[in-house]
Scaffold this active site. Structure first.
Site, PDB file in Angstrom:
ATOM      1  N   SER A 698       0.811  -1.216   0.000  1.00 50.01           N
ATOM      2  CA  SER A 698       0.000   0.000   0.000  1.00 50.01           C
ATOM      3  C   SER A 698       0.846   1.268   0.000  1.00 50.01           C
ATOM      4  O   SER A 698       0.322   2.365  -0.097  1.00 50.01           O
ATOM      5  CB  SER A 698      -0.956  -0.004   1.191  1.00 50.01           C
ATOM      6  OG  SER A 698      -0.224   0.141   2.376  1.00 50.01           O
ATOM      7  N   LYS A 741      -6.758   3.823   8.586  1.00 49.19           N
ATOM      8  CA  LYS A 741      -5.675   4.692   8.111  1.00 49.19           C
ATOM      9  C   LYS A 741      -6.110   6.151   8.104  1.00 49.19           C
ATOM     10  O   LYS A 741      -5.374   7.041   8.534  1.00 49.19           O
ATOM     11  CB  LYS A 741      -5.276   4.286   6.690  1.00 49.19           C
ATOM     12  CG  LYS A 741      -4.454   3.000   6.624  1.00 49.19           C
ATOM     13  CD  LYS A 741      -4.256   2.622   5.166  1.00 49.19           C
ATOM     14  CE  LYS A 741      -3.349   1.414   5.020  1.00 49.19           C
ATOM     15  NZ  LYS A 741      -3.229   1.013   3.609  1.00 49.19           N
TER      16      LYS A 741
END
Ligand code: ADP
Length: 799
Positions: A698, A741
């Site tokens: 990611s 996140k």
């Protein structure tokens, strides 16, 4: 000479003759009185006492005393013949001299005789009033020679061993024997010390040839020694047997006494166990097993080590809830109420739990999947589990699997191990006290496996509805029914949970809280909880909302509320101390005086971190402790095209870096990057913040942006963070953990977030409080990312 004179003579108590007187008075071919001996043979040179009682024998003695004290001693063939005739007597005897004569009060006479020479009876002359016979003396031959000497020595050695086994003969006897020179006389002397049967004695007397006699004696001694040895062996065996039986008897009696003394009554204990087992209403196999153990216990002595083991086992069996069930209450409205009461927010979670309970209510038979709550520490997984138990009115038990690496911890040790005990699952069931508790398996992602076996597979058996009805603990050895248990598991991250376990479970992710949510949790739950725990009330303490907010922002940085709760706890402890010291006024905690209680702030808004910089890009990561931001730094120096990565990066991260470089090369001209940069410059990628694992693709777009920024010397916006995977062509692919996140970025003061377009639907999940303050940019291609990230390029002061 009449009766009187005989009487007179006999009245003399002791008559002694000089020992070494010459024997020339022994007269051949004369008649001598005969004394018949019963069961004994007197040998020449043999001195021994005799008891005389028979009339004829006494008469013979009287005659002998008048006649040189000489008498012929002959043995009777059978002892019990009272009036022996000639044929009842042996034909060889010994001429002896009467050395002493004593009349005893009871009319019998005791004499001491000394054998002189062997004599063959020729004929009996008379048999009344005493026997007398004519006889012929046998002169003892003196033979010499090596063979004779050897034979004499052999006989002596043999006799010595006889003495040793016999023990009745003093060893000193040997001293006189070794000096004997005449072989025949040696034989006679030895015989006189031995207790032989009459037949043997007479045989030896009748052997006139000295060395033949020695030979025969040798044989006889040998036989006797052997008999003695066998006898001794038998005796020893018998004695040992007797000793053993006696010892056991003695010990048993002692044991009985000890038990009585200690007041331990075995029988009562056994009965007690039997009663308990009967009452416990155990499943059949279990009852059988338990009773078998009780029987074993019965046969063991009370203090045998084994009996302790059996007792522990029986107690373990009896402590388990084989049949106890708490009445489940499946009132959904009430359950919802309880969940709301215990937890702020978590709406999705509560809804899904209620749904889960509804399914159970509708089809109780259905084996429902196991709930798995995944989230950072302190987001309320454990307390949700506890709440569920309360909501359905069941017992609650918790078992932490963190660090469990031994199968035996789950399933127990076999009883053959010293100190064996049941595994943790069975222990937890005992603590639950009911068959159907809510069973929280904490940190299921933290189990590891090694040579001691795979705890995950044991756990699989625990969780599998097909198998857990007969879960068998190694220690218990009997199956325990776990099928009524409601299992809930928790984990920090999903990807380290063993796959087969993960497949069994219904995963629910708890993303973490926004600042506002944390403040609310503190105000509604944590403060009152701490208040209670510290024994304080509203009159002692008040904490303002601004103070809570400050704790959230400046004293903690976490997805959950664990540290927040801890900091609040610290404040309460200090206030409690003041109260104990006598402070009666209210302690008001505000943002202004917070420092007094918690010390200087631990985290502060790092404004410089949000500045635009060249080669530094903020990425978003998903770690064990929830979401986090991480800065990716790239430095470019003249060199030869080396790529260096530091900061303990995983392989996937390294691949991301390679992909980023490839993309940069294809776009070199467009982006205005230096010609042949991949051969003329060394590129160093570093991800600070040591401890957190940074694996995962990611970070792809983040690394790419940082490289291009460094190569082109254009700054990247500091208030921006991004996450997304990149392909070689620059396509941006979706990633996981968006909500977590984003919350972490929000906490860190980020204003704009670039997300992959395909993650758009996840924005909905983000709490509105955070959503309001953030700008989301959805990118499909790297070009879009770069456009946004380096949009302020020229204006940057950092350039
Ligand atoms: P976890 O098991 O996820 O590590 P815990 O269940 O131990 O977290 O939660 C830590 C503390 O925070 C507990 O005291 C718990 O009651 C509290 N807590 C967490 N989330 C909430 C919430 N949503 N509402 C109320 N209290 C919460």
């Amino acid at each position: 000479m009449g009766e009187n004179s005989a009487h007179e003579k006999l009245h003399v108590d002791i008559v002694t003759m000089p020992v070494d007187e010459e024997l020339d008075w022994i007269k051949d071919d004369l008649d001598v009185p005969v004394l018949c001996l019963r069961g004994i043979v007197v040998f020449p040179n043999n001195v021994l006492p005799l008891l005389v009682g028979r009339e004829k024998s006494i008469a013979a003695l009287e005659e002998a005393m008048d006649n040189e004290r000489q008498i012929l001693l002959v043995a009777q063939k059978t002892e019990d013949t009272e009036e022996p005739t000639m044929k009842d007597l042996f034909s060889v005897g010994t001429i002896a001299e009467i050395k002493q004569l004593v009349k005893l009060p009871d009319g019998t006479i005791k004499i001491v005789v000394e054998g002189l020479k062997r004599a063959k009876i020729i004929d009996f002359v008379q048999d009344d009033p005493f026997y007398s016979a004519s006889y012929e003396l046998v002169e003892e031959k003196n033979v010499k020679g090596i063979e004779i000497t050897a034979l004499m020595r052999a006989v002596l050695t043999k006799f010595e061993s006889y003495i040793k086994v016999n023990r009745k003969i003093p060893l000193e006897v040997m001293n006189t024997l070794v000096n004997e020179e005449l072989p025949g006389r040696l034989a006679d002397l030895i015989v006189s010390h031995m207790s032989l049967k009459l037949k043997d004695q007479q045989e030896l007397l009748e052997i006139l040839e000295p060395w033949e006699r020695l030979e025969e004696l040798y044989k006889i001694i040998g036989r006797e020694v052997e008999i003695f040895e066998v006898e001794r062996e038998i005796h020893g065996r018998v004695r040992k047997q007797i000793e053993k039986t006696q010892k056991e008897y003695y010990l048993r009696e002692q044991l009985k006494a000890i038990k009585e003394e200690l007041g331990s009554d075995d029988a009562a204990e056994i009965e007690d166990y039997q009663e308990k087992i009967a009452k416990a209403d155990l499943p059949e196999v279990v009852e059988e097993k338990a009773l078998k153990e009780v029987r074993r216990l019965e046969y063991l002595p009370a203090n045998a080590a084994e009996s302790g083991v059996i007792r522990t086992y029986l107690d373990a069996i009896l402590e388990l809830p084989w049949n106890d069930v708490s009445d489940e209450e499946l009132d959904l409205a009430r359950a919802e109420e309880i969940l709301n009461e215990d937890h702020y927010g978590l709406e999705d979670m509560k809804e899904r739990i209620i749904e889960y309970l509804a399914v159970r209510k509708l089809s109780p038979k259905m084996k429902s999947p196991i709930l798995c709550l995944i989230g950072a520490p302190g987001v309320g997984k454990t307390s949700l589990g506890r709440s569920v138990a309360r909501a359905v009115n069941r017992e609650f038990v918790r078992l932490s699997l963190g660090g469990v690496r031994d199968e035996a911890e789950i399933r127990g040790h076999r009883r053959t191990y010293i100190g064996a005990r049941p595994g943790r699952v069975i222990n937890a069931m005992r603590d639950a006290g009911a068959k159907n508790p809510v069973f929280l398996l904490d940190e299921i992602d933290k189990m590891s496996s090694d040579f001691r076996g795979d705890p995950a597979s044991a756990l699989l058996e625990v969780l599998d509805p097909e198998q857990n009805g007969t879960f068998t603990d190694h220690y218990l050895e009997v199956p325990f029914d776990l099928s009524k248990v409601m299992f809930i598991t928790t984990a920090n991250v999903a990807h380290t949970i063993p796959r087969p376990l993960l497949d069994r479970m219904e995963v629910m992710e708890i993303p973490g809280y926004t600042e506002e949510e944390k403040v609310q949790i503190a105000l509604r739950h944590l403060i009152s909880k701490q208040m209670e725990e510290h024994g304080l009330n509203e009159k002692n303490i008040s904490i303002s909302e601004s103070a809570i907010k400050m704790i959230v922002q400046n004293y903690t940085r976490e997805a959950g509320v664990r540290n927040l709760e801890r900091e609040i706890g610290t404040i309460f402890r200090k206030v409690a101390k003041d109260v104990v010291k006598g402070k009666e006024t209210l302690s008001r905690i505000t943002a202004q005086n917070l420092k007094k209680y918690l010390g200087i702030t631990k985290f502060h808004y790092d404004k410089s971190a949000l500045k635009d910089r060249v080669g530094v890009v903020t990425g978003l990561a998903y770690t064990q402790v929830g979401g986090d931001i991480l800065d990716i730094e790239v430095a470019v120096v003249k060199g030869e095209g080396k790529l260096t990565l530091t900061g303990q990066l995983g392989d996937v991260m390294k691949e991301s870096a390679q992909a980023a470089l490839s993309y940069a090369r294809t776009k070199r001209e467009e982006l205005g990057l230096p010609e042949d940069f991949h051969t003329k410059y060394d590129i160093h990628i570093h991800v600070p913040e040591g401890a957190v694992p940074k694996d995962g693709p990611s970070a792809g777009i983040t690394i790419t942006t940082a490289i291009i920024s460094a190569l082109s010397n254009r700054p990247v916006r500091g208030d921006l963070a991004m996450t997304g995977e990149i392909t070689l062509r620059g396509r941006v692919l979706p990633v996981g953990g968006i909500k977590t996140k984003v919350l972490a970025a929000h906490r860190a003061g980020i204003k704009t977030i670039i997300l992959p377009k395909e993650n758009e639907r996840h924005i909905e999940e983000i709490p509105s409080a955070a959503k309001k303050e953030l700008e989301f940019i959805l990118a499909e291609h790297m070009d879009e990312v770069l456009d946004v990230a380096m949009s302020r390029g020229e204006e940057s002061e950092n350039k």
